[in-house]
Write a protein that holds these residues in place. Structure first.
Motif, PDB file in Angstrom:
ATOM      1  N   ALA A   1     -16.022  -8.733  -9.573  1.00 29.18           N
ATOM      2  CA  ALA A   1     -17.227  -9.606 -10.247  1.00 29.18           C
ATOM      3  C   ALA A   1     -16.817  -9.492 -11.617  1.00 29.18           C
ATOM      4  CB  ALA A   1     -18.644  -9.488  -9.874  1.00 29.18           C
ATOM      5  N   SER A   2     -16.443  -8.137 -12.321  1.00 30.25           N
ATOM      6  CA  SER A   2     -16.020  -7.768 -13.594  1.00 30.25           C
ATOM      7  C   SER A   2     -14.698  -8.481 -13.911  1.00 30.25           C
ATOM      8  CB  SER A   2     -16.149  -6.117 -13.501  1.00 30.25           C
ATOM      9  OG  SER A   2     -17.318  -6.046 -13.477  1.00 30.25           O
ATOM     10  N   ALA A   3     -13.671  -8.518 -12.976  1.00 32.79           N
ATOM     11  CA  ALA A   3     -12.210  -8.766 -13.019  1.00 32.79           C
ATOM     12  C   ALA A   3     -12.391 -10.252 -13.384  1.00 32.79           C
ATOM     13  CB  ALA A   3     -11.589  -8.477 -11.832  1.00 32.79           C
ATOM     14  N   ARG A   4     -13.214 -11.104 -13.133  1.00 32.48           N
ATOM     15  CA  ARG A   4     -13.079 -12.597 -13.483  1.00 32.48           C
ATOM     16  C   ARG A   4     -13.090 -12.646 -14.571  1.00 32.48           C
ATOM     17  NH1 ARG A   4     -10.850 -13.646  -9.067  1.00 32.48           N
ATOM     18  NH2 ARG A   4     -11.726 -12.377  -7.120  1.00 32.48           N
TER      19      ARG A   4
ATOM     20  N   ALA B   1     -15.584 -14.307  -6.057  1.00 31.24           N
ATOM     21  CA  ALA B   1     -14.867 -15.425  -5.281  1.00 31.24           C
ATOM     22  C   ALA B   1     -13.767 -16.475  -5.841  1.00 31.24           C
ATOM     23  CB  ALA B   1     -15.766 -15.845  -4.248  1.00 31.24           C
ATOM     24  N   GLY B   2     -13.094 -16.090  -6.361  1.00 32.65           N
ATOM     25  CA  GLY B   2     -12.009 -16.685  -6.745  1.00 32.65           C
ATOM     26  C   GLY B   2     -12.281 -17.356  -8.013  1.00 32.65           C
ATOM     27  N   LEU B   3     -13.408 -16.950  -8.923  1.00 33.23           N
ATOM     28  CA  LEU B   3     -13.344 -17.745 -10.342  1.00 33.23           C
ATOM     29  C   LEU B   3     -12.588 -17.172 -11.259  1.00 33.23           C
ATOM     30  CD1 LEU B   3     -17.161 -18.305  -9.904  1.00 33.23           C
ATOM     31  CD2 LEU B   3     -15.564 -19.905  -9.290  1.00 33.23           C
ATOM     32  N   ASN B   4     -12.284 -17.611 -12.096  1.00 34.04           N
ATOM     33  CA  ASN B   4     -11.719 -17.355 -13.554  1.00 34.04           C
ATOM     34  C   ASN B   4     -12.751 -17.862 -14.757  1.00 34.04           C
ATOM     35  OD1 ASN B   4      -9.449 -16.238 -12.039  1.00 34.04           O
ATOM     36  ND2 ASN B   4      -8.218 -18.035 -12.434  1.00 34.04           N
ATOM     37  N   ILE B   5     -13.343 -16.671 -15.216  1.00 34.30           N
ATOM     38  CA  ILE B   5     -14.423 -16.986 -16.105  1.00 34.30           C
ATOM     39  C   ILE B   5     -13.982 -16.331 -17.614  1.00 34.30           C
ATOM     40  CG2 ILE B   5     -16.811 -16.871 -16.799  1.00 34.30           C
ATOM     41  CD1 ILE B   5     -16.986 -16.099 -13.734  1.00 34.30           C
ATOM     42  N   THR B   6     -12.840 -16.888 -18.133  1.00 38.58           N
ATOM     43  CA  THR B   6     -12.084 -16.111 -19.259  1.00 38.58           C
ATOM     44  C   THR B   6     -12.850 -16.572 -20.687  1.00 38.58           C
ATOM     45  OG1 THR B   6     -10.553 -18.014 -19.415  1.00 38.58           O
ATOM     46  CG2 THR B   6      -9.744 -16.083 -18.241  1.00 38.58           C
TER      47      THR B   6
ATOM     48  N   HIS C   1     -11.558 -10.947 -16.749  1.00 41.97           N
ATOM     49  CA  HIS C   1     -10.363 -10.310 -17.264  1.00 41.97           C
ATOM     50  C   HIS C   1      -9.057 -11.003 -16.987  1.00 41.97           C
ATOM     51  CE1 HIS C   1     -11.844  -6.535 -19.054  1.00 41.97           C
ATOM     52  NE2 HIS C   1     -12.918  -6.593 -18.073  1.00 41.97           N
ATOM     53  N   ARG C   2      -9.193 -12.100 -16.455  1.00 39.57           N
ATOM     54  CA  ARG C   2      -8.221 -12.903 -15.908  1.00 39.57           C
ATOM     55  C   ARG C   2      -7.057 -13.307 -17.246  1.00 39.57           C
ATOM     56  NH1 ARG C   2      -8.035 -11.368 -11.018  1.00 39.57           N
ATOM     57  NH2 ARG C   2      -8.890 -12.631  -9.599  1.00 39.57           N
ATOM     58  N   ARG C   3      -6.068 -13.811 -16.559  1.00 35.05           N
ATOM     59  CA  ARG C   3      -4.890 -14.477 -17.622  1.00 35.05           C
ATOM     60  C   ARG C   3      -5.634 -15.394 -18.248  1.00 35.05           C
ATOM     61  NH1 ARG C   3      -0.194 -16.437 -14.352  1.00 35.05           N
ATOM     62  NH2 ARG C   3      -0.180 -14.298 -13.711  1.00 35.05           N
ATOM     63  N   GLY C   4      -5.337 -15.577 -19.564  1.00 37.75           N
ATOM     64  CA  GLY C   4      -6.104 -16.520 -20.201  1.00 37.75           C
ATOM     65  C   GLY C   4      -7.147 -16.105 -21.246  1.00 37.75           C
ATOM     66  N   GLN C   5      -7.604 -14.824 -21.047  1.00 36.43           N
ATOM     67  CA  GLN C   5      -8.599 -14.304 -21.646  1.00 36.43           C
ATOM     68  C   GLN C   5      -8.129 -13.847 -22.980  1.00 36.43           C
ATOM     69  OE1 GLN C   5     -11.494 -13.553 -23.099  1.00 36.43           O
ATOM     70  NE2 GLN C   5     -12.570 -13.065 -21.250  1.00 36.43           N
ATOM     71  N   THR C   6      -8.631 -14.261 -24.152  1.00 37.40           N
ATOM     72  CA  THR C   6      -8.240 -13.795 -25.348  1.00 37.40           C
ATOM     73  C   THR C   6      -9.221 -12.783 -25.949  1.00 37.40           C
ATOM     74  OG1 THR C   6      -9.277 -15.790 -26.319  1.00 37.40           O
ATOM     75  CG2 THR C   6      -7.132 -16.035 -25.618  1.00 37.40           C
ATOM     76  N   LYS C   7     -10.206 -12.679 -25.341  1.00 34.57           N
ATOM     77  CA  LYS C   7     -11.380 -11.732 -26.386  1.00 34.57           C
ATOM     78  C   LYS C   7     -11.518 -10.324 -25.570  1.00 34.57           C
ATOM     79  CE  LYS C   7     -13.816 -15.468 -25.838  1.00 34.57           C
ATOM     80  NZ  LYS C   7     -14.850 -16.394 -25.663  1.00 34.57           N
ATOM     81  N   PRO C   8     -11.770  -9.282 -26.150  1.00 36.68           N
ATOM     82  CA  PRO C   8     -12.421  -8.062 -25.566  1.00 36.68           C
ATOM     83  C   PRO C   8     -13.490  -8.399 -24.510  1.00 36.68           C
ATOM     84  CG  PRO C   8     -12.515  -7.832 -27.745  1.00 36.68           C
ATOM     85  CD  PRO C   8     -12.089  -9.179 -27.498  1.00 36.68           C
ATOM     86  N   VAL C   9     -13.361  -7.657 -23.440  1.00 34.28           N
ATOM     87  CA  VAL C   9     -14.381  -7.934 -22.642  1.00 34.28           C
ATOM     88  C   VAL C   9     -15.308  -6.453 -22.239  1.00 34.28           C
ATOM     89  CG1 VAL C   9     -15.151  -8.329 -20.013  1.00 34.28           C
ATOM     90  CG2 VAL C   9     -13.411  -9.783 -21.297  1.00 34.28           C
ATOM     91  N   THR C  10     -16.446  -6.595 -22.393  1.00 36.43           N
ATOM     92  CA  THR C  10     -17.311  -5.540 -22.250  1.00 36.43           C
ATOM     93  C   THR C  10     -18.049  -5.717 -21.102  1.00 36.43           C
ATOM     94  OG1 THR C  10     -17.357  -5.003 -24.570  1.00 36.43           O
ATOM     95  CG2 THR C  10     -19.135  -4.002 -23.291  1.00 36.43           C
ATOM     96  N   VAL C  11     -18.054  -4.608 -20.275  1.00 35.75           N
ATOM     97  CA  VAL C  11     -19.116  -4.541 -18.968  1.00 35.75           C
ATOM     98  C   VAL C  11     -20.127  -3.588 -18.916  1.00 35.75           C
ATOM     99  CG1 VAL C  11     -19.062  -4.171 -16.284  1.00 35.75           C
ATOM    100  CG2 VAL C  11     -17.079  -4.916 -17.412  1.00 35.75           C
ATOM    101  N   HIS C  12     -21.316  -4.339 -18.909  1.00 36.94           N
ATOM    102  CA  HIS C  12     -22.753  -3.524 -18.939  1.00 36.94           C
ATOM    103  C   HIS C  12     -23.129  -3.454 -17.592  1.00 36.94           C
ATOM    104  CE1 HIS C  12     -22.594  -4.519 -23.113  1.00 36.94           C
ATOM    105  NE2 HIS C  12     -22.221  -5.641 -22.777  1.00 36.94           N
ATOM    106  N   HIS C  13     -23.759  -2.096 -17.341  1.00 37.97           N
ATOM    107  CA  HIS C  13     -24.449  -2.211 -16.157  1.00 37.97           C
ATOM    108  C   HIS C  13     -25.952  -1.594 -16.480  1.00 37.97           C
ATOM    109  CE1 HIS C  13     -20.537  -1.202 -14.519  1.00 37.97           C
ATOM    110  NE2 HIS C  13     -20.870  -1.651 -13.632  1.00 37.97           N
ATOM    111  N   LEU C  14     -26.923  -2.568 -16.308  1.00 36.75           N
ATOM    112  CA  LEU C  14     -28.334  -2.365 -16.447  1.00 36.75           C
ATOM    113  C   LEU C  14     -28.829  -1.654 -15.155  1.00 36.75           C
ATOM    114  CD1 LEU C  14     -29.114  -5.636 -17.963  1.00 36.75           C
ATOM    115  CD2 LEU C  14     -28.605  -3.623 -19.082  1.00 36.75           C
TER     116      LEU C  14
END
Length: 123
Positions: free
Chosen positions: A56-59, A31-36, A61-74
Motif C-alpha cells: 500500500a505504501s509503495a503505490r 492492489a495494482g494502483l499507482n497513486i503518484t 512510490h511508483r514510476r512517475g512520482q516527482t515528490k518525496p513521499v513520507t509514510v506515517h503510522h498512527l
C-alpha cells in the motif's frame, strides 16, 4: 469498488492541485494502483501482514512520482496496536533474514522453531 471505477477515481485525485485526501484500506491500496499524486501515506490501522502495508505504501512510490513521499503510522499507545506494530516489525526482520540471510541470534531461533511447529504440513 469495482476495478473499472478505480482508475477514474485515481485520475480525479491526481488532477487536484491543492490539498486532497484519498482514503483506502491497505488491501485496496496494495492492489495494482499507482497513486503518484500522493506525497504522504498514512496508515491508521495496522495490518497483521507487513507485505500488505508495504505494498500500500509503495503505490505512492511508483514510476512517475516527482515528490518525496513520507509514510506515517498512527498508533494509539498502550493498546493492542502497540502489539501489532511490534509484531509487524518482527515479521519484517524475519522476512529480511529469510530472503537475505543473516547470522541468527539465539533469541531468534525460538520464534522460527515455534512458527515451523505450527505449519499445517506438520499435522
Amino acid at each position: 469498488m469495482p476495478i473499472e471505477e478505480r482508475q477514474p477515481l485515481i485520475d480525479r485525485f491526481s488532477a487536484i492541485t491543492g490539498g486532497a485526501a484519498l482514503i483506502l484500506n491497505p488491501k485496496a491500496g496494495g492492489a495494482g494502483l499507482n497513486i503518484t499524486a500522493a506525497n504522504h501515506v498514512i496508515h491508521y490501522n495496522p495490518e497483521w501482514n507487513p507485505a500488505l502495508e508495504d505494498q500500500a505504501s509503495a503505490r505512492a512510490h511508483r514510476r512517475g512520482q516527482t515528490k518525496p513521499v513520507t509514510v506515517h503510522h498512527l498508533l494509539i499507545a498502550d493498546t493492542v496496536e502497540d502489539v501489532v506494530a511490534e509484531r509487524l516489525s518482527r515479521k519484517r526482520e524475519l522476512s529480511q533474514a529469510a530472503v537475505i540471510g543473516v547470522e541468527g541470534r539465539n533469541d531468534e531461533y525460538g520464534d522460527i522453531v515455534a512458527a515451523l511447529s505450527r505449519s499445517p504440513s506438520k499435522k
